[in-house]
Write an enzyme that holds these catalytic residues in place. Structure first.
Site, PDB file in Angstrom:
ATOM      1  CE  LYS A  48      -3.895  -2.292   0.274  1.00  0.00           C
ATOM      2  NZ  LYS A  48      -4.864  -2.315  -0.845  1.00  0.00           N
ATOM      3  CE  LYS A 101      -2.653   2.014  -2.888  1.00  0.00           C
ATOM      4  NZ  LYS A 101      -4.047   1.565  -3.029  1.00  0.00           N
ATOM      5  CD  GLU A 143      -8.589  -5.904 -11.570  1.00  0.00           C
ATOM      6  OE1 GLU A 143      -8.608  -6.730 -12.487  1.00  0.00           O
ATOM      7  OE2 GLU A 143      -9.344  -5.955 -10.575  1.00  0.00           O
TER       8      GLU A 143
END
Length: 217
Positions: free
Chosen positions: A14, A74, A165
């Site tokens: 994360k 990220k 995604e």
């Protein structure tokens, strides 16, 4: 190599340590493993865009602005980011390139074997193109096989990774000019080394018990 330990150790990162970069030899090895990913009838309906510069990652992060903003760090803080792209169609040029490469790599004992491989691959392509009418979905499934290969490969190299995604594929396709090249973005993989502040690193991995996910005949 204990692949079970790798599977249990890897997790979705994360937060990344922006000061650490993946050594070039390590990323080269991972990309070579990725290139050798399996696909149905060796169709290889994919392309991979690799970003390792601040400028390159910033271009990819454009696809996470607004509703996917939580994924921007990220991408921006990772050492390397790979965009997994699938073909939007299966053109004749690609089918011929596959056959020529297989011949160059010594896959065929004789011309009969070459013809059989060509016929078999075209049979499956046409099955999905005309009968099941899901050829792009089929190609995206092959791309996810490569994605799984990369995830386990990253763990084997001691890298942390994040499957993403949550991004706008239309924005990313336009930014990279993918559709003009016959591709579309499917999923993103961030790679690097986790930050000490990554809350997910200290949490136990959770999976359904074996009794619920396996049926033995």
């Amino acid at each position: 190599m204990d692949t079970v330990s790798l599977a249990k150790r890897r997790y979705t990162t994360k937060a990344y340590d922006v000061s650490r970069r993946i050594p070039q030899a390590t990323i080269d090895a991972l990309l070579e493993q990725l290139r050798h990913s399996p696909s149905s009838v060796n169709s290889q309906p994919w392309h991979f865009v690799v970003a390792d510069s601040a400028e390159g990652k910033a271009r990819l992060a454009k696809s996470t602005q607004d509703r996917f903003a939580y994924n921007s760090p990220k991408i921006l803080d990772a050492s390397h980011v790979i965009v997994f792209c699938a073909r939007t169609e299966m053109p004749e040029a690609h089918l011929q390139a596959l056959l020529d490469q297989e011949a160059a790599d010594g896959r065929f004992r004789d011309e009969q074997a070459r013809a059989a491989q060509n016929q078999s691959r075209r049979h499956y392509v046409d099955l999905h193109r005309f009968d099941q009418k899901d050829v792009q979905h089929w190609m995206e499934k092959q791309t996810y096989l490569a994605f799984g290969t990369a995830l386990l490969g990253a763990a084997a190299h001691g890298l942390d990774a994040t499957p993403i995604e949550g991004f706008d594929s239309k924005v990313l396709d336009a930014e990279l000019g993918l559709r003009e090249q016959g591709f579309t973005s499917v999923v993103i993989l961030s790679l690097g080394y986790r930050s000490e502040g990554d809350f997910n690193a200290g949490l136990n991995k959770s999976r359904l018990p074996a009794a619920k996910v396996f049926t033995f005949l």
